[in-house]
Enzyme design. Structure first.
Site, PDB file in Angstrom:
ATOM      1  N   ASN A 189      -7.054   4.149  10.115  1.00  0.00           N
ATOM      2  CA  ASN A 189      -7.194   3.489  10.552  1.00  0.00           C
ATOM      3  C   ASN A 189      -6.889   2.818  11.936  1.00  0.00           C
ATOM      4  O   ASN A 189      -6.939   2.202  12.977  1.00  0.00           O
ATOM      5  CB  ASN A 189      -5.042   3.330  10.257  1.00  0.00           C
ATOM      6  CG  ASN A 189      -4.497   4.083  10.724  1.00  0.00           C
ATOM      7  OD1 ASN A 189      -4.647   4.764  10.270  1.00  0.00           O
ATOM      8  ND2 ASN A 189      -3.215   3.327  11.574  1.00  0.00           N
TER       9      ASN A 189
ATOM     10  N   CYS B  78       5.365   4.354  21.259  1.00  0.00           N
ATOM     11  CA  CYS B  78       6.777   4.203  22.228  1.00  0.00           C
ATOM     12  C   CYS B  78       8.229   4.225  21.574  1.00  0.00           C
ATOM     13  O   CYS B  78       8.593   3.773  20.497  1.00  0.00           O
ATOM     14  CB  CYS B  78       6.783   2.109  23.004  1.00  0.00           C
ATOM     15  SG  CYS B  78       7.928   1.822  24.344  1.00  0.00           S
TER      16      CYS B  78
ATOM     17  N   HIS C 279      -2.467  -7.006   2.814  1.00  0.00           N
ATOM     18  CA  HIS C 279      -2.678  -7.553   4.186  1.00  0.00           C
ATOM     19  C   HIS C 279      -3.149  -6.853   5.306  1.00  0.00           C
ATOM     20  O   HIS C 279      -4.120  -7.282   6.729  1.00  0.00           O
ATOM     21  CB  HIS C 279      -1.152  -7.749   4.773  1.00  0.00           C
ATOM     22  CG  HIS C 279      -1.186  -5.794   5.451  1.00  0.00           C
ATOM     23  ND1 HIS C 279      -0.868  -6.138   6.866  1.00  0.00           N
ATOM     24  CD2 HIS C 279      -0.541  -4.594   4.746  1.00  0.00           C
ATOM     25  CE1 HIS C 279      -0.521  -4.815   6.964  1.00  0.00           C
ATOM     26  NE2 HIS C 279      -0.328  -4.455   5.397  1.00  0.00           N
TER      27      HIS C 279
ATOM     28  N   GLY D 154       1.111  -1.276  -0.043  1.00  0.00           N
ATOM     29  CA  GLY D 154      -0.144   0.421   0.079  1.00  0.00           C
ATOM     30  C   GLY D 154       0.723   1.109   0.386  1.00  0.00           C
ATOM     31  O   GLY D 154       0.480   2.442  -0.482  1.00  0.00           O
TER      32      GLY D 154
END
Length: 387
Positions: free
Chosen positions: A161, A335, A211, A80
């Site tokens: 998303n 993180c 995916h 993508g």
């Protein structure tokens, strides 16, 4: 009937479908012959190229059917991100405008945002990053005001998303095309989860990702409307209509085509409604057990049927998930060297740092069950009680 998935047996409850989907066993079955028996080059004129060429044509037809396009408007890519790069860089580099102008929004996927920054840095492109409202949406009037005579492309994703927020793509595309610019839509999260049609939406370019659609990683596609001009990213043998050189990965194209056909069937059978029911059940279980402490991030309606992004007062998302080892999901933070920072998507929507750091993205999919929801709710409530 949906076959059982071997990778989900005995593991944690998987609620991270927006990150990646398990590869459907039917997709694996379809692609395997093209990793062994049908090894030929689809560009070969002899018999060994016949079956790979037919398979590639069929896959192109299947992807086109999912999004309402013509087969010759489908360009297979390696991801993508590559499809997004081809759309943005291709439109800018093929433009005849002096110092082209591109418009996107602040909550776009990094594949778009980083491409825009590269265009600014390497090609002197002017880029406008539109703000979003509290639901993460771009206002059509804000887009209209940002368009200039040098605007060559607008890129706005179909669905976020993290929150699942659905943009008003048809309205944004109408405004853009009336101004004479191209409109690109990253539909990585939307394709297969909601009905979409490139003609009805009025888009010129649209990204699909394998995916996110129960196909393997390493395959994507870009819809390119007939007549839309793009400069290729890769030069060579002229494959994919001259827009993506390199011998095609037939097996992965077959996988994406099969996944697209399965998604088309599921949309017709009402699968999004089943998944939305499970999502809402999970939300209710959390909200009923923790009255006043559970906050939905993003729109209540107008979002993907599989996506639930919530913050629980007094908790941190990464600590909740660490305390719930039987659940695989994502947080609203990133993180870096042991320090957690709030999601830029959530902060752009106006959420304060505490609420953004408390966010959980719980995304469901094809193999989600009522039992999964019960297990996930129990695990999260137990973890929240310990914080």
């Amino acid at each position: 009937m949906i076959p059982a998935h071997p990778g989900l047996r005995g593991g944690p409850v998987y609620l991270d479908y927006n990150a990646t989907t398990p590869v459907d066993p039917r997709v694996v079955d379809a692609m395997l012959p093209h990793l062994g028996h049908y090894f030929g080059n689809p560009s070969s004129s002899h018999s060994y190229g016949d079956q790979p060429r037919r398979a590639l044509d069929q896959a192109r037809t299947q992807v086109a059917a999912l999004i309402g396009a013509q087969p010759d408007e489908i360009v297979f890519t390696g991801s993508g991100s590559e499809a997004d790069n081809l759309a943005l860089r291709g439109a800018v580099l093929s433009s005849k405008v002096d110092r082209p102008h591109v418009i996107t929004q602040v909550t776009e996927h990094p594949a778009v945002l980083e491409t825009c920054r590269a265009l600014e840095r390497l090609h002197g492109t002017e880029v406008t990053y539109l703000p979003v409202d509290g639901d993460g949406l771009v206002a059509p009037a804000v887009l209209a005001a940002a368009l200039t005579e040098r605007t060559v492309l607008v890129s706005v994703m179909a669905a976020n998303n993290e929150t699942g927020a659905l943009q008003s793509i048809s309205e944004l595309a109408r405004i853009t095309r009336a101004h004479g610019a191209l409109f690109h839509c990253d539909a990585a999260q939307a394709a297969g989860k909601i009905p979409l049609g490139v003609r009805e939406w009025g888009v010129d370019l649209l990204t699909v990702v394998g995916h996110k659609l129960y196909a393997p990683k390493g395959i994507g596609a870009l819809y390119v409307r007939q007549g839309a001009a793009l400069e290729p990213l890769l030069y060579g043998g002229g494959q994919e209509g001259g827009l993506r050189a390199g011998t095609e990965n037939v097996a992965l194209a077959v996988a994406l085509g099969t996944a697209a056909e399965l998604a088309t069937e599921e949309l017709a059978d009402g699968a999004p409604g089943r998944i939305a029911g499970l999502r809402d059940s999970l939300h209710r279980r959390l909200a009923d057990a923790l009255p006043g402490r559970v906050h939905l991030n993003g729109p209540d309606t107008g979002r993907l049927p599989n996506t639930l992004n919530v913050s629980i007062d007094g908790t941190l998302g990464h600590e909740l998930l660490a305390a719930a080892p039987g659940l695989a999901a994502s947080t609203g933070s990133a993180c870096h060297s042991g320090a957690h920072t709030p999601s830029p998507v959530l902060t752009a929507m106006g959420l304060d740092a505490d609420r953004a750091l408390g966010a959980l993205r719980l995304s469901l999919g094809r193999w989600s069950t009522t039992g999964d929801i019960e297990t996930a709710a129990t695990a999260l409530l137990k973890a929240a009680a310990a914080q």
